[in-house]
Scaffold this active site. Structure first.
Site, PDB file in Angstrom:
ATOM      1  N   TYR A 139      44.727  33.873  44.196  1.00 60.85           N
ATOM      2  CA  TYR A 139      44.465  34.608  43.110  1.00 60.85           C
ATOM      3  C   TYR A 139      45.021  33.620  41.685  1.00 60.85           C
ATOM      4  O   TYR A 139      44.284  33.386  40.691  1.00 60.85           O
ATOM      5  CB  TYR A 139      44.956  36.037  42.789  1.00 60.85           C
ATOM      6  CG  TYR A 139      44.648  36.668  41.681  1.00 60.85           C
ATOM      7  CD1 TYR A 139      43.317  37.311  41.418  1.00 60.85           C
ATOM      8  CD2 TYR A 139      45.538  36.886  40.715  1.00 60.85           C
ATOM      9  CE1 TYR A 139      42.941  37.878  40.522  1.00 60.85           C
ATOM     10  CE2 TYR A 139      45.227  37.579  39.461  1.00 60.85           C
ATOM     11  CZ  TYR A 139      43.821  38.215  39.415  1.00 60.85           C
ATOM     12  OH  TYR A 139      43.365  38.800  38.290  1.00 60.85           O
ATOM     13  N   LYS A 190      43.097  32.026  38.682  1.00 60.97           N
ATOM     14  CA  LYS A 190      43.209  32.280  37.026  1.00 60.97           C
ATOM     15  C   LYS A 190      43.493  31.013  36.097  1.00 60.97           C
ATOM     16  O   LYS A 190      43.090  30.984  34.892  1.00 60.97           O
ATOM     17  CB  LYS A 190      44.178  33.345  36.910  1.00 60.97           C
ATOM     18  CG  LYS A 190      43.762  34.685  37.693  1.00 60.97           C
ATOM     19  CD  LYS A 190      42.667  35.276  36.853  1.00 60.97           C
ATOM     20  CE  LYS A 190      41.444  35.346  37.191  1.00 60.97           C
ATOM     21  NZ  LYS A 190      40.382  35.912  36.260  1.00 60.97           N
TER      22      LYS A 190
END
Length: 250
Positions: free
Chosen positions: A153, A157
Site C-alpha cells: 500500500y 501511494k
C-alpha cells in the site's frame, strides 16, 4: 458547474466527495466495480442532483480499458479523480494480469486511465496520496511484484505521487496533482484514525472543484514530497515501465 468523474465512489472518501460535489451543483460520474454495488449509491445521490454511473474492475486491465471507453462516452470531463484504492489482505491473489493487487488498482489502473482519457479532461487530474507516502519505495525496475500488504500500500501511494508529478510535466495545460485525504476511518484504515470520511471527502472535493493549484496537498496546505520522488529521471523511468505493464508500448 463541472462534470467530475471519481473512481471508487460508492463508499468511503470517494462517496463522501461525490455527495459534496453533487450537492454543490456539479455533475458526478460515479464509478463502481459492478452495477450491483453502484446502482444504490447512484439512486441515493441522484436525489441530490446530477449523477451518472460507470462500472469496471480496476484489477483487470481489460476492464480498465472498457471503463475508459465508458467514461469517454460521457463527453468531455472537467475533472478526473483517481480515488479508488485497496489495502490488500494478507494472501490476496494478484490482479487479472498477475500484478500485486495494490499496485494494480492504486497505481497501474489510474495510469492507464489517464493515458487513455487525458485528451478528454479539460481542467484537473487528481491522484490520491496518503500519509504513508514517505515510507513508500519506488523502484522502476520492480513494479507490481509481491510484497507484504502494508509495504504494498505504501509503495502504491508513493507511486501515485510520482505519477501525479510526471503527468503534471506531460500535461502543463491541466492542473495535475495529488491530495492526501488524511488518516480517516475507512475500511482501509484502523478504527483509531482521528478523522472521518467527511474530512477526507472534503479534501478530495476541494481538489476537484475548489481552490487548488495542483502539486501535492493535504487539505489547504502543501504536503511534503519525499525528495527522491521529485526526481524527473525517476518519474520518466516509472512512466516508461508502467506504459509497458499497461500494454501502451511494446
Amino acid at each position: 458547474m463541472a462534470t467530475i468523474a471519481i473512481t471508487g465512489s460508492t463508499d468511503g472518501i470517494g462517496r463522501a466527495a461525490a455527495r459534496r460535489l453533487v450537492a454543490g451543483g456539479h455533475t458526478v460520474v460515479l464509478h463502481a466495480r459492478t452495477e450491483a454495488r453502484g446502482a444504490p449509491v447512484a439512486d441515493e445521490l441522484g436525489r441530490l442532483g446530477s449523477v451518472r454511473l460507470v462500472t469496471g474492475d480496476l484489477a483487470d486491465l481489460d476492464q480498465v480499458r472498457s471503463l475508459a471507453g465508458a467514461l469517454g462516452r460521457q463527453g468531455d470531463l472537467d475533472v478526473l479523480v483517481h480515488n479508488a484504492g485497496v489495502w490488500p489482505p494478507e494472501g490476496a491473489p494478484p490482479s487479472r494480469q498477475g500484478h500485486e493487487l495494490a499496485f494494480a488498482v492504486n497505481a497501474l489502473a489510474p495510469h492507464l486511465l489517464t493515458a487513455l482519457l487525458h485528451e478528454r479532461v479539460r481542467e484537473r487530474l487528481v491522484f490520491l496520496g496518503s500519509g504513508m507516502v514517505g515510507s513508500g519505495r519506488v523502484d522502476a525496475d520492480d513494479l507490481g511484484s509481491p510484497r507484504p500488504p502494508r509495504r504494498a500500500y505504501a509503495d502504491s501511494k508513493a507511486l501515485d505521487v510520482v505519477l501525479a508529478l510526471a503527468w503534471a510535466r506531460r500535461l502543463p495545460s491541466l492542473r495535475v496533482g495529488a491530495v492526501d485525504p488524511g488518516w480517516v476511518r475507512t475500511k482501509l484504515a484502523s478504527p483509531g484514525a482521528p478523522g472521518d470520511v467527511e474530512d477526507g471527502g472534503g479534501r478530495v472535493a476541494r481538489a476537484a472543484a475548489g481552490e487548488w493549484a495542483g502539486g501535492y496537498t493535504a487539505g489547504s496546505s502543501r504536503a511534503r514530497i519525499p525528495r527522491a520522488l521529485e526526481d524527473p529521471g525517476l518519474q520518466d523511468r516509472v512512466v516508461a515501465a508502467m506504459d509497458r505493464l499497461a500494454g501502451l508500448t511494446g
